[in-house]
Design a protein around this motif. Structure first.
Motif, PDB file in Angstrom:
ATOM      1  N   LYS A  84      -5.858   3.941  -7.227  1.00 27.80           N
ATOM      2  CA  LYS A  84      -6.462   2.851  -6.451  1.00 27.80           C
ATOM      3  C   LYS A  84      -7.069   1.779  -7.349  1.00 27.80           C
ATOM      4  O   LYS A  84      -6.938   0.590  -7.069  1.00 27.80           O
ATOM      5  CB  LYS A  84      -7.538   3.426  -5.521  1.00 27.80           C
ATOM      6  CG  LYS A  84      -6.978   4.239  -4.363  1.00 27.80           C
ATOM      7  CD  LYS A  84      -8.098   4.744  -3.466  1.00 27.80           C
ATOM      8  CE  LYS A  84      -7.540   5.555  -2.297  1.00 27.80           C
ATOM      9  NZ  LYS A  84      -8.621   6.056  -1.417  1.00 27.80           N
TER      10      LYS A  84
ATOM     11  N   LYS B 266       0.832  -1.205   0.000  1.00 25.39           N
ATOM     12  CA  LYS B 266       0.000   0.000   0.000  1.00 25.39           C
ATOM     13  C   LYS B 266       0.865   1.253   0.000  1.00 25.39           C
ATOM     14  O   LYS B 266       0.603   2.215  -0.738  1.00 25.39           O
ATOM     15  CB  LYS B 266      -0.921  -0.009   1.216  1.00 25.39           C
ATOM     16  CG  LYS B 266      -1.827   1.218   1.308  1.00 25.39           C
ATOM     17  CD  LYS B 266      -2.721   1.139   2.539  1.00 25.39           C
ATOM     18  CE  LYS B 266      -3.601   2.376   2.657  1.00 25.39           C
ATOM     19  NZ  LYS B 266      -4.460   2.315   3.855  1.00 25.39           N
TER      20      LYS B 266
ATOM     21  N   ARG C 119      -4.444  -0.610  -8.677  1.00 23.85           N
ATOM     22  CA  ARG C 119      -3.762  -1.477  -7.709  1.00 23.85           C
ATOM     23  C   ARG C 119      -4.396  -2.855  -7.647  1.00 23.85           C
ATOM     24  O   ARG C 119      -3.716  -3.850  -7.451  1.00 23.85           O
ATOM     25  CB  ARG C 119      -3.797  -0.824  -6.312  1.00 23.85           C
ATOM     26  CG  ARG C 119      -3.110   0.538  -6.260  1.00 23.85           C
ATOM     27  CD  ARG C 119      -3.325   1.220  -4.910  1.00 23.85           C
ATOM     28  NE  ARG C 119      -2.978   2.623  -4.963  1.00 23.85           N
ATOM     29  CZ  ARG C 119      -3.134   3.471  -3.957  1.00 23.85           C
ATOM     30  NH1 ARG C 119      -3.653   3.039  -2.792  1.00 23.85           N
ATOM     31  NH2 ARG C 119      -2.786   4.732  -4.075  1.00 23.85           N
TER      32      ARG C 119
END
Length: 468
Positions: free
Chosen positions: A422, A412, A425
């Motif tokens: 985001k 993270k 990811r």
């Protein structure tokens, strides 16, 4: 008139020998004119033709009379005719589109279906010079840019052609009268409840009588000149698009550096990205382009909702064009592929939109192994792997010992440091050896499995994006 149309076809490179052309045939004067003109020119052009008629089921018995007229006309000429009926009112409600847009979509879906099944390569529509003039005025009153004022193009995508765009409505009507063709007349064309009809019945005649007797041709000449100017600007903006835009399978990225360029070109790039991503040319207006430009000046994470289920998000200054997804959609993609160490020799696996290839190299030789081949080719000490090799999505709490470090770091934190969005990811594959992270693909590799002078068996991993 045949010479005029033939010259227009050749000047605009609309038709080539051996083309198979599907004529959009409503049964009205324009489309009947188009059908007969191409029928007369078919041998000189060396083409074959057929017709397609979509019954919108909007005008009661008149719609069925149109259908019968089209079928009989084609039968008399020995031309194949494709007919389909679609309840446009129901389709409009179901798809949440205006009747006009629903009708257009249904027609072109029908035409494309015929092209694919029957081997036609072009669709001919019957727009004329008056349609062009009406379109230019209609767009002018709604508000438009240079591209909009260019009006209707002679061809689009080398598939849709408008061979009689050079003819005025008066020429079309004189032709069908002379040939005694008796086309069908749509009475709704004379109802002034529609804005386009008001332009046709009131505004253009008023302009012709009071300002310019040749107003239709004047507007047509203007549109042709503006189309040429627009083509030049499109070439410039295409260069910027290739420089600053990246097309991914699920989203487009527009790099923040583009907003330093000329605004008129940037706006074109933004529109092109939107239409290319959504595969629609009709949903986006100037206000949506402006919203994206303003979004680029705001903080990361800010998002604006656009038509057609599309949204734009500021991601550390870059603009992401995407479809808004729910967390449940992301979670449904999570999976894991486990491979035994003994079965890894010359093995290729697919994981989401990636193809991952494994191979074994015996002996570490600095001269034969290039450790700097890029972010998607990596080498690992195969002998440090005990049992399994796996590829998976990231999990909460994931850690890696990055190359060159002694301590672990949370994925993270790495993603945040590298400003990775985001939504991206969740899609980055993680390569693990014995459940320990060896490579966050394209991002970081682990210190634990790096090659040394003592490495004897080398695992080479090559990752490629699948072609779509």
């Amino acid at each position: 008139m045949y010479r005029k149309v033939l010259s227009y076809i050749k000047d605009n490179n609309l038709i080539k020998p051996n083309d198979k052309i599907l004529i959009a045939l409503s049964g009205g004067p324009d489309s009947i004119c188009l059908l007969n003109v191409l029928f007369e020119l078919r041998e000189e052009l060396n083409i074959s033709i057929a017709a397609a008629h979509l019954n919108h089921l909007l005008r009661g018995e008149d719609a069925f009379e149109d259908e019968r007229y089209v079928i009989n006309t084609c039968n008399d000429m020995g031309i194949k005719c494709f007919v389909k009926r679609v309840d446009i009112n129901a389709y409009s409600k179901e798809s949440k589109l205006s009747s006009e847009m629903a009708g257009r979509n249904a027609r072109y879906d029908f035409f494309d279906e015929i092209l694919e099944k029957e081997g036609f390569n072009k669709i001919a529509t019957a727009h004329n010079a008056n349609d062009q003039a009406e379109t230019v005025l209609f767009r002018l009153m709604r508000g438009t840019g240079l591209e909009g004022l260019g009006g209707i193009r002679a061809s689009r995508d080398d598939k849709i052609i408008r061979p009689i765009l050079c003819l005025s409505r008066e020429e079309v009507e004189n032709y069908v009268k002379l040939k005694n063709l008796n086309p069908r007349i749509d009475k709704t064309n004379f109802e002034k409840i529609y804005n386009r009809n008001k332009i046709r019945l009131d505004i253009l005649p008023y302009m012709k009588e009071n300002f310019n007797e040749d107003i239709v041709q004047t507007l047509n000449r203007m549109s042709t000149l503006l189309q040429k100017d627009n083509e030049f600007l499109e070439k410039l903006s295409a260069g910027l698009y290739n420089k600053y835009c990246m097309e991914c399978n699920d989203y487009f990225i527009i790099k923040k550096e583009i907003f330093k360029e000329e605004e008129s070109l940037v706006n074109r790039v933004l529109r092109h990205a939107l239409t290319r991503y959504s595969k629609s040319n009709y949903d986006f207006e100037v206000k949506h382009i402006y919203e994206i430009s303003c979004l680029a000046q705001k903080y990361s994470g800010k998002l604006v909702h656009l038509p057609n289920g599309v949204c734009a998000e500021n991601v550390y200054g870059d603009i992401y064009i995407k479809t808004k997804t729910k967390k449940s959609d992301i979670n449904s993609k999570k999976e894991e592929i486990i491979l035994g160490k003994d079965n890894i020799y010359i093995n290729t696996v697919e994981f989401h939109k990636y193809v991952i290839q494994f191979s074994i190299i015996n002996g570490y030789n600095e001269n034969s192994i290039n450790l700097k081949q890029g972010d998607f080719v990596k080498y690992f000490d195969f002998d440090k792997i005990n049992n399994n090799i796996s590829i998976r999505n990231r999990k909460n709490g994931d850690k890696i010992i990055p190359l060159g470090m002694s301590g672990s770091k949370k994925l993270k934190d790495i993603f945040i440091d590298m400003k990775i969005p985001k939504n991206e990811r969740e899609c980055i594959p993680i390569l693990c050896f014995d459940e320990r992270i060896a490579w966050v693909i394209g991002i970081r590799i682990s210190e634990e499995y790096k090659l040394t002078s003592k490495s004897t068996n080398i695992l080479k991993v090559v990752v490629q994006r699948k072609e779509y």
